[in-house]
Design a protein around this motif. Structure first.
Motif, PDB file in Angstrom:
ATOM      1  N   LEU A  38       4.521 -42.329 -33.648  1.00  0.00           N
ATOM      2  CA  LEU A  38       3.368 -42.139 -34.528  1.00  0.00           C
ATOM      3  C   LEU A  38       2.246 -41.410 -33.800  1.00  0.00           C
ATOM      4  O   LEU A  38       1.612 -40.504 -34.352  1.00  0.00           O
ATOM      5  CB  LEU A  38       2.877 -43.491 -35.052  1.00  0.00           C
ATOM      6  N   ALA A  39       1.998 -41.812 -32.550  1.00  0.00           N
ATOM      7  CA  ALA A  39       0.942 -41.166 -31.766  1.00  0.00           C
ATOM      8  C   ALA A  39       1.266 -39.696 -31.526  1.00  0.00           C
ATOM      9  O   ALA A  39       0.406 -38.824 -31.646  1.00  0.00           O
ATOM     10  CB  ALA A  39       0.759 -41.896 -30.435  1.00  0.00           C
ATOM     11  N   LEU A  40       2.508 -39.408 -31.202  1.00  0.00           N
ATOM     12  CA  LEU A  40       2.923 -38.028 -30.950  1.00  0.00           C
ATOM     13  C   LEU A  40       2.838 -37.175 -32.208  1.00  0.00           C
ATOM     14  O   LEU A  40       2.564 -35.968 -32.139  1.00  0.00           O
ATOM     15  CB  LEU A  40       4.350 -38.004 -30.396  1.00  0.00           C
ATOM     16  N   ALA A  41       3.059 -37.778 -33.354  1.00  0.00           N
ATOM     17  CA  ALA A  41       2.969 -37.046 -34.614  1.00  0.00           C
ATOM     18  C   ALA A  41       1.524 -36.722 -34.985  1.00  0.00           C
ATOM     19  O   ALA A  41       1.252 -35.700 -35.622  1.00  0.00           O
ATOM     20  CB  ALA A  41       3.624 -37.847 -35.738  1.00  0.00           C
ATOM     21  N   ASP A  42       0.603 -37.583 -34.557  1.00  0.00           N
ATOM     22  CA  ASP A  42      -0.799 -37.438 -34.961  1.00  0.00           C
ATOM     23  C   ASP A  42      -1.660 -36.694 -33.956  1.00  0.00           C
ATOM     24  O   ASP A  42      -2.751 -36.228 -34.296  1.00  0.00           O
ATOM     25  CB  ASP A  42      -1.415 -38.814 -35.212  1.00  0.00           C
ATOM     26  N   SER A  44      -2.009 -34.228 -30.072  1.00  0.00           N
ATOM     27  CA  SER A  44      -1.408 -33.310 -29.110  1.00  0.00           C
ATOM     28  C   SER A  44      -1.700 -33.819 -27.701  1.00  0.00           C
ATOM     29  O   SER A  44      -2.859 -34.079 -27.363  1.00  0.00           O
ATOM     30  CB  SER A  44      -1.987 -31.909 -29.299  1.00  0.00           C
ATOM     31  N   TYR A  45      -0.640 -33.966 -26.881  1.00  0.00           N
ATOM     32  CA  TYR A  45      -0.792 -34.492 -25.531  1.00  0.00           C
ATOM     33  C   TYR A  45      -0.322 -33.474 -24.504  1.00  0.00           C
ATOM     34  O   TYR A  45       0.649 -32.733 -24.735  1.00  0.00           O
ATOM     35  CB  TYR A  45       0.010 -35.786 -25.368  1.00  0.00           C
ATOM     36  N   ALA A  46      -0.995 -33.474 -23.360  1.00  0.00           N
ATOM     37  CA  ALA A  46      -0.565 -32.602 -22.263  1.00  0.00           C
ATOM     38  C   ALA A  46       0.752 -33.077 -21.677  1.00  0.00           C
ATOM     39  O   ALA A  46       1.559 -32.273 -21.210  1.00  0.00           O
ATOM     40  CB  ALA A  46      -1.636 -32.545 -21.181  1.00  0.00           C
ATOM     41  N   ALA A  47       0.980 -34.397 -21.691  1.00  0.00           N
ATOM     42  CA  ALA A  47       2.229 -34.970 -21.177  1.00  0.00           C
ATOM     43  C   ALA A  47       2.364 -36.396 -21.694  1.00  0.00           C
ATOM     44  O   ALA A  47       1.386 -37.026 -22.105  1.00  0.00           O
ATOM     45  CB  ALA A  47       2.270 -34.953 -19.648  1.00  0.00           C
ATOM     46  N   LEU A  63      12.720 -40.209 -26.983  1.00  0.00           N
ATOM     47  CA  LEU A  63      12.912 -38.880 -26.408  1.00  0.00           C
ATOM     48  C   LEU A  63      13.813 -38.016 -27.291  1.00  0.00           C
ATOM     49  O   LEU A  63      13.520 -36.843 -27.549  1.00  0.00           O
ATOM     50  CB  LEU A  63      13.505 -39.014 -25.010  1.00  0.00           C
ATOM     51  N   ARG A  64      14.925 -38.608 -27.770  1.00  0.00           N
ATOM     52  CA  ARG A  64      15.829 -37.855 -28.646  1.00  0.00           C
ATOM     53  C   ARG A  64      15.101 -37.373 -29.895  1.00  0.00           C
ATOM     54  O   ARG A  64      15.255 -36.223 -30.317  1.00  0.00           O
ATOM     55  CB  ARG A  64      17.005 -38.741 -29.056  1.00  0.00           C
ATOM     56  N   GLU A  65      14.320 -38.267 -30.518  1.00  0.00           N
ATOM     57  CA  GLU A  65      13.623 -37.897 -31.753  1.00  0.00           C
ATOM     58  C   GLU A  65      12.554 -36.841 -31.498  1.00  0.00           C
ATOM     59  O   GLU A  65      12.337 -35.942 -32.319  1.00  0.00           O
ATOM     60  CB  GLU A  65      13.012 -39.140 -32.405  1.00  0.00           C
ATOM     61  N   MET A  66      11.870 -36.940 -30.358  1.00  0.00           N
ATOM     62  CA  MET A  66      10.889 -35.917 -30.005  1.00  0.00           C
ATOM     63  C   MET A  66      11.535 -34.543 -29.937  1.00  0.00           C
ATOM     64  O   MET A  66      11.082 -33.594 -30.571  1.00  0.00           O
ATOM     65  CB  MET A  66      10.263 -36.232 -28.636  1.00  0.00           C
ATOM     66  N   ARG A  67      12.593 -34.450 -29.161  1.00  0.00           N
ATOM     67  CA  ARG A  67      13.223 -33.139 -28.954  1.00  0.00           C
ATOM     68  C   ARG A  67      13.917 -32.644 -30.215  1.00  0.00           C
ATOM     69  O   ARG A  67      13.888 -31.446 -30.516  1.00  0.00           O
ATOM     70  CB  ARG A  67      14.220 -33.222 -27.790  1.00  0.00           C
ATOM     71  N   ALA A  68      14.522 -33.545 -30.977  1.00  0.00           N
ATOM     72  CA  ALA A  68      15.170 -33.137 -32.227  1.00  0.00           C
ATOM     73  C   ALA A  68      14.158 -32.577 -33.213  1.00  0.00           C
ATOM     74  O   ALA A  68      14.461 -31.687 -34.012  1.00  0.00           O
ATOM     75  CB  ALA A  68      15.920 -34.311 -32.844  1.00  0.00           C
ATOM     76  N   GLY A  69      12.930 -33.111 -33.151  1.00  0.00           N
ATOM     77  CA  GLY A  69      11.880 -32.637 -34.050  1.00  0.00           C
ATOM     78  C   GLY A  69      11.112 -31.444 -33.519  1.00  0.00           C
ATOM     79  O   GLY A  69      10.137 -31.006 -34.135  1.00  0.00           O
ATOM     80  N   GLY A  70      11.513 -30.933 -32.367  1.00  0.00           N
ATOM     81  CA  GLY A  70      10.862 -29.752 -31.814  1.00  0.00           C
ATOM     82  C   GLY A  70       9.642 -30.037 -30.964  1.00  0.00           C
ATOM     83  O   GLY A  70       8.930 -29.110 -30.574  1.00  0.00           O
ATOM     84  N   ASP A  71       9.386 -31.311 -30.642  1.00  0.00           N
ATOM     85  CA  ASP A  71       8.240 -31.664 -29.809  1.00  0.00           C
ATOM     86  C   ASP A  71       8.560 -31.336 -28.352  1.00  0.00           C
ATOM     87  O   ASP A  71       9.455 -31.935 -27.754  1.00  0.00           O
ATOM     88  CB  ASP A  71       7.929 -33.160 -29.961  1.00  0.00           C
ATOM     89  N   GLN A  72       7.818 -30.401 -27.772  1.00  0.00           N
ATOM     90  CA  GLN A  72       8.068 -29.952 -26.409  1.00  0.00           C
ATOM     91  C   GLN A  72       7.120 -30.579 -25.381  1.00  0.00           C
ATOM     92  O   GLN A  72       7.026 -30.102 -24.244  1.00  0.00           O
ATOM     93  CB  GLN A  72       7.955 -28.427 -26.343  1.00  0.00           C
ATOM     94  N   THR A  73       6.419 -31.624 -25.758  1.00  0.00           N
ATOM     95  CA  THR A  73       5.525 -32.302 -24.818  1.00  0.00           C
ATOM     96  C   THR A  73       6.280 -32.668 -23.540  1.00  0.00           C
ATOM     97  O   THR A  73       7.348 -33.286 -23.610  1.00  0.00           O
ATOM     98  CB  THR A  73       4.951 -33.589 -25.437  1.00  0.00           C
ATOM     99  N   PRO A  74       5.776 -32.305 -22.354  1.00  0.00           N
ATOM    100  CA  PRO A  74       6.444 -32.713 -21.114  1.00  0.00           C
ATOM    101  C   PRO A  74       6.545 -34.234 -21.019  1.00  0.00           C
ATOM    102  O   PRO A  74       5.580 -34.940 -21.324  1.00  0.00           O
ATOM    103  CB  PRO A  74       5.528 -32.154 -20.018  1.00  0.00           C
ATOM    104  N   VAL A  75       7.719 -34.732 -20.607  1.00  0.00           N
ATOM    105  CA  VAL A  75       7.972 -36.177 -20.559  1.00  0.00           C
ATOM    106  C   VAL A  75       8.392 -36.598 -19.163  1.00  0.00           C
ATOM    107  O   VAL A  75       9.317 -36.035 -18.573  1.00  0.00           O
ATOM    108  CB  VAL A  75       9.076 -36.580 -21.570  1.00  0.00           C
ATOM    109  N   LEU A  76       7.689 -37.601 -18.653  1.00  0.00           N
ATOM    110  CA  LEU A  76       8.059 -38.252 -17.407  1.00  0.00           C
ATOM    111  C   LEU A  76       8.583 -39.637 -17.752  1.00  0.00           C
ATOM    112  O   LEU A  76       7.847 -40.453 -18.320  1.00  0.00           O
ATOM    113  CB  LEU A  76       6.841 -38.358 -16.488  1.00  0.00           C
TER     114      LEU A  76
END
Length: 221
Positions: A38-42, A44-47, A63-76
């Protein structure tokens, strides 16, 4: 620079958030996978700093849902699992880096800086533009060889510009990068910080692009 922290351990999460805020990051903290999405949808984050062992929806599913939806936010990724198979799985599903618990906060910050450099297309750790040098590791800024003291928000705004100097950023985008949930913002706060930076680095250092926002002046301007 605004980060999303996804960690269900209250003590660890509180410590990470406090340490990152001291390092001049704005940090939103959630404690389960569904809230992370929800936070990622609402916003924009640097990481995103993402724990694997989360309630509701685990980190790998997030992580799977982020990338499947085209979210390219860097993930640690953060995890208590330390096997090669776990690391390979996370990286193959789109993570940019991996840190095993327990870890040193200094190492976490260094890895975040590396993520931000790569995301901004920068190989060198020290950012430079028109005589201004910014070192994300030490948080020191100099102009024409002289160190310049900045407030935490001035530093965060300058860092946002210097990561991608050619980009035009709207006022709302700049506010999004500077403030976490619960932070108070004034109606002209961004303009005040831009005015401060112009006083320190030159009136033409940051250009106003009418109707669009702000961007750093060309290197040769």
């Amino acid at each position: 620079m605004r980060l999303l922290l996804v960690e269900d351990d209250a003590m660890l999460g509180d410590g990470i958030r406090a340490g990152l805020m001291l390092a001049s990051y704005a940090v939103d903290w959630v404690q389960d996978g569904k809230m992370a999405l929800l936070a990622l949808a609402d916003h924009s984050y640097a990481a995103c700093i993402l724990d694997l062992g989360l309630p509701g929806k685990d980190g790998l599913s997030v992580l799977r849902e982020m990338r499947a939806g085209g979210d390219q936010t860097p993930v640690l990724l953060l995890t208590a699992r330390d096997t090669a198979a776990d690391k390979i799985t996370g990286l193959d599903h789109g993570a940019d880096d991996y840190l095993s618990k327990p870890f040193d906060l200094g190492e976490l910050q260094a890895r975040i800086r590396a993520l931000l450099r790569r995301a901004g297309g920068k190989a060198q750790p020290v950012l430079e533009h028109r005589g201004v040098q910014l070192d994300p590791a030490s948080k020191r800024v100099s102009f024409l060889g002289q160190e310049v003291p900045l407030s935490a928000r001035e530093y965060a705004l300058l860092h946002a510009f210097m990561r991608q100097p050619g980009h035009i950023r709207s006022r709302s985008q700049l506010e999004e990068s500077l403030y976490a949930w619960g932070d108070e913002t004034g109606s002209n706060t961004v303009e005040v910080y831009i005015h401060h930076l112009r006083r320190k680095f030159g009136s033409d250092f940051i250009r106003t692009v009418r109707g669009l926002g702000y961007q750093l002046a060309d290197r040769d301007a």
